[in-house]
Design a protein around this motif. Structure first.
Motif, PDB file in Angstrom:
ATOM      1  N   LEU A  68      15.557   1.168  43.668  1.00  0.00           N
ATOM      2  CA  LEU A  68      16.837   0.469  43.627  1.00  0.00           C
ATOM      3  C   LEU A  68      17.507   0.675  42.270  1.00  0.00           C
ATOM      4  CD1 LEU A  68      15.665  -2.934  45.180  1.00  0.00           C
ATOM      5  CD2 LEU A  68      16.439  -0.861  46.370  1.00  0.00           C
ATOM      6  N   THR A  69      18.681   1.238  42.282  1.00  0.00           N
ATOM      7  CA  THR A  69      19.421   1.457  41.043  1.00  0.00           C
ATOM      8  C   THR A  69      20.809   0.839  41.061  1.00  0.00           C
ATOM      9  OG1 THR A  69      20.274   3.599  41.841  1.00  0.00           O
ATOM     10  CG2 THR A  69      18.201   3.623  40.579  1.00  0.00           C
ATOM     11  N   ARG A  70      21.253   0.375  42.235  1.00  0.00           N
ATOM     12  CA  ARG A  70      22.589  -0.219  42.367  1.00  0.00           C
ATOM     13  C   ARG A  70      22.491  -1.531  43.128  1.00  0.00           C
ATOM     14  NH1 ARG A  70      25.829   2.995  45.988  1.00  0.00           N
ATOM     15  NH2 ARG A  70      23.866   3.042  47.153  1.00  0.00           N
ATOM     16  N   ALA A  71      23.470  -2.395  42.902  1.00  0.00           N
ATOM     17  CA  ALA A  71      23.498  -3.670  43.615  1.00  0.00           C
ATOM     18  C   ALA A  71      23.547  -3.456  45.124  1.00  0.00           C
ATOM     19  CB  ALA A  71      24.688  -4.502  43.154  1.00  0.00           C
ATOM     20  N   ALA A  72      24.261  -2.431  45.555  1.00  0.00           N
ATOM     21  CA  ALA A  72      24.345  -2.163  46.995  1.00  0.00           C
ATOM     22  C   ALA A  72      22.967  -1.886  47.587  1.00  0.00           C
ATOM     23  CB  ALA A  72      25.278  -0.980  47.255  1.00  0.00           C
ATOM     24  N   ASP A  73      22.105  -1.210  46.839  1.00  0.00           N
ATOM     25  CA  ASP A  73      20.742  -0.956  47.303  1.00  0.00           C
ATOM     26  C   ASP A  73      19.991  -2.276  47.495  1.00  0.00           C
ATOM     27  OD1 ASP A  73      21.333   1.751  46.888  1.00  0.00           O
ATOM     28  OD2 ASP A  73      20.443   1.749  44.886  1.00  0.00           O
ATOM     29  N   VAL A  74      20.159  -3.182  46.533  1.00  0.00           N
ATOM     30  CA  VAL A  74      19.478  -4.477  46.598  1.00  0.00           C
ATOM     31  C   VAL A  74      19.944  -5.255  47.820  1.00  0.00           C
ATOM     32  CG1 VAL A  74      19.078  -6.660  45.396  1.00  0.00           C
ATOM     33  CG2 VAL A  74      19.217  -4.526  44.091  1.00  0.00           C
ATOM     34  N   PRO A 112      19.016   8.168  27.981  1.00  0.00           N
ATOM     35  CA  PRO A 112      19.755   8.604  29.175  1.00  0.00           C
ATOM     36  C   PRO A 112      18.880   9.302  30.213  1.00  0.00           C
ATOM     37  CG  PRO A 112      21.051   9.053  27.212  1.00  0.00           C
ATOM     38  CD  PRO A 112      19.694   8.622  26.738  1.00  0.00           C
ATOM     39  N   PHE A 113      17.868  10.041  29.774  1.00  0.00           N
ATOM     40  CA  PHE A 113      16.958  10.693  30.732  1.00  0.00           C
ATOM     41  C   PHE A 113      16.300   9.654  31.628  1.00  0.00           C
ATOM     42  CE2 PHE A 113      12.566  11.642  31.849  1.00  0.00           C
ATOM     43  CZ  PHE A 113      12.708  12.825  32.565  1.00  0.00           C
ATOM     44  N   TRP A 114      15.800   8.581  31.025  1.00  0.00           N
ATOM     45  CA  TRP A 114      15.089   7.568  31.793  1.00  0.00           C
ATOM     46  C   TRP A 114      16.038   6.737  32.643  1.00  0.00           C
ATOM     47  CZ3 TRP A 114      10.121   8.161  32.437  1.00  0.00           C
ATOM     48  CH2 TRP A 114       9.413   8.922  31.501  1.00  0.00           C
ATOM     49  N   VAL A 115      17.240   6.520  32.162  1.00  0.00           N
ATOM     50  CA  VAL A 115      18.242   5.823  32.982  1.00  0.00           C
ATOM     51  C   VAL A 115      18.571   6.670  34.205  1.00  0.00           C
ATOM     52  CG1 VAL A 115      20.626   4.974  33.061  1.00  0.00           C
ATOM     53  CG2 VAL A 115      19.184   4.496  31.068  1.00  0.00           C
ATOM     54  N   ASP A 116      18.757   7.960  34.012  1.00  0.00           N
ATOM     55  CA  ASP A 116      19.016   8.855  35.145  1.00  0.00           C
ATOM     56  C   ASP A 116      17.834   8.858  36.116  1.00  0.00           C
ATOM     57  OD1 ASP A 116      21.488   9.520  34.135  1.00  0.00           O
ATOM     58  OD2 ASP A 116      20.846  11.447  33.289  1.00  0.00           O
ATOM     59  N   ALA A 117      16.629   8.653  35.591  1.00  0.00           N
ATOM     60  CA  ALA A 117      15.436   8.613  36.432  1.00  0.00           C
ATOM     61  C   ALA A 117      15.313   7.289  37.189  1.00  0.00           C
ATOM     62  CB  ALA A 117      14.188   8.840  35.588  1.00  0.00           C
ATOM     63  N   GLY A 118      16.156   6.304  36.864  1.00  0.00           N
ATOM     64  CA  GLY A 118      16.162   5.044  37.597  1.00  0.00           C
ATOM     65  C   GLY A 118      15.689   3.834  36.839  1.00  0.00           C
ATOM     66  N   VAL A 119      15.253   3.995  35.594  1.00  0.00           N
ATOM     67  CA  VAL A 119      14.784   2.847  34.819  1.00  0.00           C
ATOM     68  C   VAL A 119      15.958   1.935  34.485  1.00  0.00           C
ATOM     69  CG1 VAL A 119      13.737   2.119  32.633  1.00  0.00           C
ATOM     70  CG2 VAL A 119      12.813   4.099  33.866  1.00  0.00           C
ATOM     71  N   ARG A 120      15.803   0.652  34.788  1.00  0.00           N
ATOM     72  CA  ARG A 120      16.878  -0.317  34.553  1.00  0.00           C
ATOM     73  C   ARG A 120      16.485  -1.427  33.586  1.00  0.00           C
ATOM     74  NH1 ARG A 120      19.035   3.368  35.963  1.00  0.00           N
ATOM     75  NH2 ARG A 120      20.542   3.697  37.656  1.00  0.00           N
ATOM     76  N   LEU A 143      21.835  -8.463  41.502  1.00  0.00           N
ATOM     77  CA  LEU A 143      23.149  -8.134  42.063  1.00  0.00           C
ATOM     78  C   LEU A 143      24.215  -8.082  40.973  1.00  0.00           C
ATOM     79  CD1 LEU A 143      22.988 -10.236  45.337  1.00  0.00           C
ATOM     80  CD2 LEU A 143      22.914  -7.737  45.132  1.00  0.00           C
ATOM     81  N   GLY A 144      24.022  -8.872  39.927  1.00  0.00           N
ATOM     82  CA  GLY A 144      24.958  -8.819  38.802  1.00  0.00           C
ATOM     83  C   GLY A 144      24.639  -7.718  37.815  1.00  0.00           C
ATOM     84  N   ALA A 145      23.352  -7.510  37.548  1.00  0.00           N
ATOM     85  CA  ALA A 145      22.953  -6.573  36.502  1.00  0.00           C
ATOM     86  C   ALA A 145      23.067  -5.115  36.922  1.00  0.00           C
ATOM     87  CB  ALA A 145      21.519  -6.878  36.057  1.00  0.00           C
ATOM     88  N   LEU A 146      22.811  -4.832  38.195  1.00  0.00           N
ATOM     89  CA  LEU A 146      22.840  -3.439  38.629  1.00  0.00           C
ATOM     90  C   LEU A 146      24.236  -2.962  38.991  1.00  0.00           C
ATOM     91  CD1 LEU A 146      19.545  -3.006  40.693  1.00  0.00           C
ATOM     92  CD2 LEU A 146      19.939  -2.879  38.223  1.00  0.00           C
ATOM     93  N   GLY A 147      25.174  -3.878  39.163  1.00  0.00           N
ATOM     94  CA  GLY A 147      26.576  -3.514  39.336  1.00  0.00           C
ATOM     95  C   GLY A 147      26.890  -2.780  40.633  1.00  0.00           C
TER      96      GLY A 147
END
Length: 335
Positions: free
Chosen positions: A104-110, A142-150, A331-335
């Motif tokens: 899960l990387t986006r609020a929509a996924d959650v 940025p590498f780890w953010v792109d990999a999904g780390v939140r 839902l707020g943090a992942l946007g």
């Protein structure tokens, strides 16, 4: 098991780490236990077990084990830590390809995972890096953010970034640069394991804050636990504190051979609720995080027992602590 009125969200599970120990989390718990390669730690977590307990989302760690932590093959430098974290990231991707988890990387996924009918769909996993040594430096973020780390916890014990559990120390220069980069990229900082001096450095210009798995130092001494000041900082950021289900983290002076009563968990929950409000209290069980059923509170011998523990909470806050508070935050943090 009594069904809960809201799906469960657990703020901290070492899923890929356990797979690295040789545990097959795709098995029903009884089968996992029958073939468990980990001696002396009776497993409590598997994917079927989490599904049976109503868990929809978990913060799944990337946890690199340092040398000297009691396990063979611990890392001694950034490269070693990175290899461990990348191997665990690959494990999550294998599970995702097989339909066991969904990253899960986006609020929509959650929203989609939480809306799935009971007992269906993969476990939603939010990637959490526990201990920041896998990052080369702030420029590697940025590498780890792109990999999904939140979410990132800068410390476990001491790291190149911060003092941590049983290893007092401040935020280092590299740590200050990492915190600034996290703030810029919208990565949340996990205060769990962070030493007091490092916390003060973070608070000079903090990013968003949570404590995925941290009980209260007001009840149990030691820098592994949150001070009231730290808990207030999490709440002021809009974050959540996750309750850890390890007996010696729940009652002062309890050794590893004593299992505390369920009331001990409620004591920490009530303390946090009085301090920062029930809306900032959640689960961060850390089950199978280096300990097994031998060290959990009485009545919690497997993950399917956790909903029964939550049934001891006041009825009007039960759904929030079970998962609603973490869900709202996600839902707020992942946007």
């Amino acid at each position: 098991m009594i069904p809960l009125p809201f799906p469960v969200v657990d703020g901290h599970l070492d899923l890929a780490y356990n797979a690295g120990l040789g545990r097959d989390l795709t098995l029903p718990l009884a089968e996992l236990r029958a073939a468990d390669p980990v001696a002396g730690q009776t497993a409590t977590v598997s994917f079927p077990e989490l599904r049976a307990a109503g868990v929809r989302v978990a913060f799944g760690t990337l946890f690199a084990v340092p040398a000297g932590a009691g396990e063979a093959g611990g890392y001694r430098d950034h490269a070693g830590a990175r290899r461990q974290a990348l191997a665990q990231l690959e494990q999550y991707h294998r599970w995702e390809a097989a339909g066991h988890v969904r990253l899960l990387t986006r609020a929509a996924d959650v929203r989609e995972v939480l809306a799935a009918p009971d007992g269906t769909g993969p476990l939603g996993v939010v990637l959490l890096m526990e201990g920041a040594d896998p990052l080369r430096d702030a420029g590697d973020l940025p590498f780890w953010v792109d990999a999904g780390v939140r979410v990132i916890g800068p410390a476990w014990g001491a790291t190149r970034y911060a003092g941590g559990t049983d290893a007092p120390g401040p935020l280092t220069d590299a740590g200050r640069e990492l915190v600034a980069a996290m703030r810029e990229l919208g990565v949340t900082l996990d205060l769990s394991h962070l030493d007091d001096a490092a916390f003060e450095g973070v608070m000079e210009a903090p990013p968003a804050l949570v404590a995925t798995h941290a009980n209260s130092r007001a009840l149990v001494p030691g820098n592994r636990h949150l001070t009231d000041k730290m808990a207030r900082a999490v709440a002021a950021s809009g974050g959540v504190v996750g309750l850890v289900l390890l007996s010696r983290f729940l009652r002062a002076g309890v050794g590893d051979r004593v299992r505390v009563p369920p009331e001990a968990v409620l004591e920490h929950a009530r303390h946090y609720a009085g301090l920062i409000g029930w809306e900032h209290v959640g689960l961060g069980s850390d089950l199978d995080g280096g300990f097994g059923a031998e060290k959990t509170p009485l009545g919690v011998g497997r993950y399917a027992d956790v909903p029964g523990l939550l049934e001891r909470l006041p009825e009007d806050v039960r759904a929030g602590v079970a998962g609603g508070n973490w869900a709202r935050w996600l839902l707020g943090a992942l946007g």
